[in-house]
Scaffold this motif. Structure first.
Motif: not given
Length: 473
Positions: A249-264, A274-281
């Motif tokens: 749920p937290y990842v889904a909430a963050v991704l809904a706001d189109q982050p520059y990057g997301l590192w769990l 550290a993998a970027d989970r935003s899909g922006n590589n």
């Protein structure tokens, strides 16, 4: 001339019309779902798995068919995704659960979405069979009932399905077929060559046969039951749901706001990236001294954190333009009574600092008294500081947003704690950094504590979205 009984009966009654239309709708839906569930196993190596229990509710119910792609030795396991795997706790049982954490020993932690606690036995990577990619709703219910020995439901479904298929063959106008000149009376004009009385039987046989064959194909791919079963550690249902059905749920909430990057920051000990989970590589790099594999900060989104004690995490492999408006989001925990650098932006990736050659700003620091400060960097001191200390050893959710006009707000645990205009920032290319940076007249000490779930946005998060991220924890 006397009218035939059919013609004198007039138009088809509304009740019959509704029955025919509903029967045709049911027939079309059933055949379509069976084809969707049966086709991938027929034409590829995909497997179809009927879910037998309810621990993946509300996204996946009993009787849903999970279509999954086999995973090989080279498959990269994605934390937060749903997988099909051999139950490590029960021999000869297959589970459909979400992988929620990569442990520092290389194993994985799994959980059902409706389970408050994670599964008790870690999952060895060798036990993973396939990654769930598609979900076909309810088409596997007859097989689920069959496996459960619920014969009355199987019989009732069979009778109702047969009745619906028969009703779907009725004509909507209620009239008997008319003859065309030159055609024998016993032949229907739309079924030339097929006797009128045998056509419904033949059509029904073909339709039901297609459904039965599809069900056999789907069922044949299930050599064992595929459970989404409540574990012995389960308490009550909780908010594991996600908008996509395949994310925490937290990842889904963050991704809904189109982050520059997301590192769990769920990487195992010894990992350098550290993998970027935003899909922006935008892969991050970890520089010692850091301690991956620490206990994570989110109660309903299991994962690990990184311990920092002078080390740093550089987010992204290449320099990017410094944004005018931005948001910084992370989770932290500390009991330190020393000043420390939490996150910021600067023009290099190194630990070295030069008063005249280093550009460094947009930085969050924790003061020795545990308060959060924003706006203190070289040649600038227009700061805002929280009134409360947060070095209490508990996990805290921190978000700092700043507009192009430098109107800045600091949020802690979902609520704004201080706001105001902060120091001017420069325009240059550089890197986002976490844990250690180069601000202040002297190099600011690195943060001593744990950091988890870092997100960067080149935009301003609204207060409502900050609260939504906090609520999704």
């Amino acid at each position: 001339m006397q009218e035939s009984p059919h013609r004198s009966a007039g138009p088809l009654p509304w009740a019959r019309l509704v029955v025919v239309l509903l029967s045709r709708t049911y027939r079309a839906m059933l055949v379509t779902l069976v084809i969707v569930a049966a086709l991938p196993p027929l034409v590829s190596a995909w497997g179809a798995y009927v879910v037998e229990s309810g621990s993946m509710r509300p996204g996946i119910h009993e009787g849903h068919v999970v279509l999954a792609s086999p995973t090989g030795p080279e498959h990269r396991v994605h934390v937060g995704r749903v997988y099909v795997f051999d139950d490590p706790a029960v021999e000869d049982r297959v589970l459909v659960h979400r992988i929620v954490e990569r442990r520092d020993d290389g194993d994985f932690t799994t959980a059902g979405d409706a389970n408050e606690l994670t599964d008790s036995t870690p999952l060895d990577p060798s036990g993973i069979r396939a990654q769930a990619l598609l979900l076909v709703p309810y088409v596997g219910l007859p097989l689920h009932w069959l496996h459960a020995g619920r014969w009355p439901l199987v019989l009732l479904w069979t009778l109702l399905t047969a009745a619906a298929f028969l009703a779907s063959l009725r004509r909507l106008d209620g009239e008997p077929p008319t003859r065309r000149p030159g055609l024998p009376r016993r032949l229907r004009p739309d079924r030339v060559g097929i006797p009128r009385r045998r056509a419904p039987v033949a059509a029904l046989a073909v339709a039901v046969g297609a459904v039965v064959i599809g069900a056999v194909v789907v069922g044949g791919s299930l050599t064992t039951s595929a459970d989404a079963r409540f574990t012995s550690r389960t308490a009550t249902a909780s908010g594991w749901t996600a908008g996509t059905g395949l994310l925490q749920p937290y990842v889904a909430a963050v991704l809904a706001d189109q982050p520059y990057g997301l590192w769990l920051l769920d990487e195992a000990a010894g990992t350098a990236y550290a993998a970027d989970r935003s899909g922006n590589n935008r892969t991050g790099e970890l520089f010692n001294p850091l301690t991956p594999g620490r206990a994570g900060g989110l109660p309903r989104n299991p994962g690990t954190a990184v311990g920092t004690n002078g080390g740093r995490i550089v987010l992204g492999t290449g320099a990017v333009a410094a944004p005018a408006a931005y948001s910084i989001e992370l989770w932290f925990r500390t009991t330190s009574t020393s000043q420390g650098y939490l996150a910021g932006f600067e023009n290099d990736r190194d630990a070295n600092y030069s008063l005249f050659t280093t550009d460094a700003d947009r930085a969050i620091t924790m003061e020795a008294n545990g308060r959060i400060t924003f706006g203190r960097w070289p040649w600038s001191s227009q700061t805002i500081t929280s009134t409360r200390a947060y070095n209490d050893g508990a996990w805290h959710h921190l978000v700092v947003t700043s507009t192009a006009a430098r109107a800045t707000t600091v949020y802690v645990d979902g609520a704004a704690v201080v706001a105001g205009t902060t120091s001017a920032v420069a325009s240059y290319t550089g890197y986002w950094r976490v844990g250690q940076g180069s601000i202040g007249l002297l190099n600011t000490p690195g943060f001593v504590g744990d950091v988890d779930n870092v997100s960067i946005y080149h935009s301003v998060l609204p207060a409502a979205r900050v609260a939504a991220h906090w609520a999704a924890r």
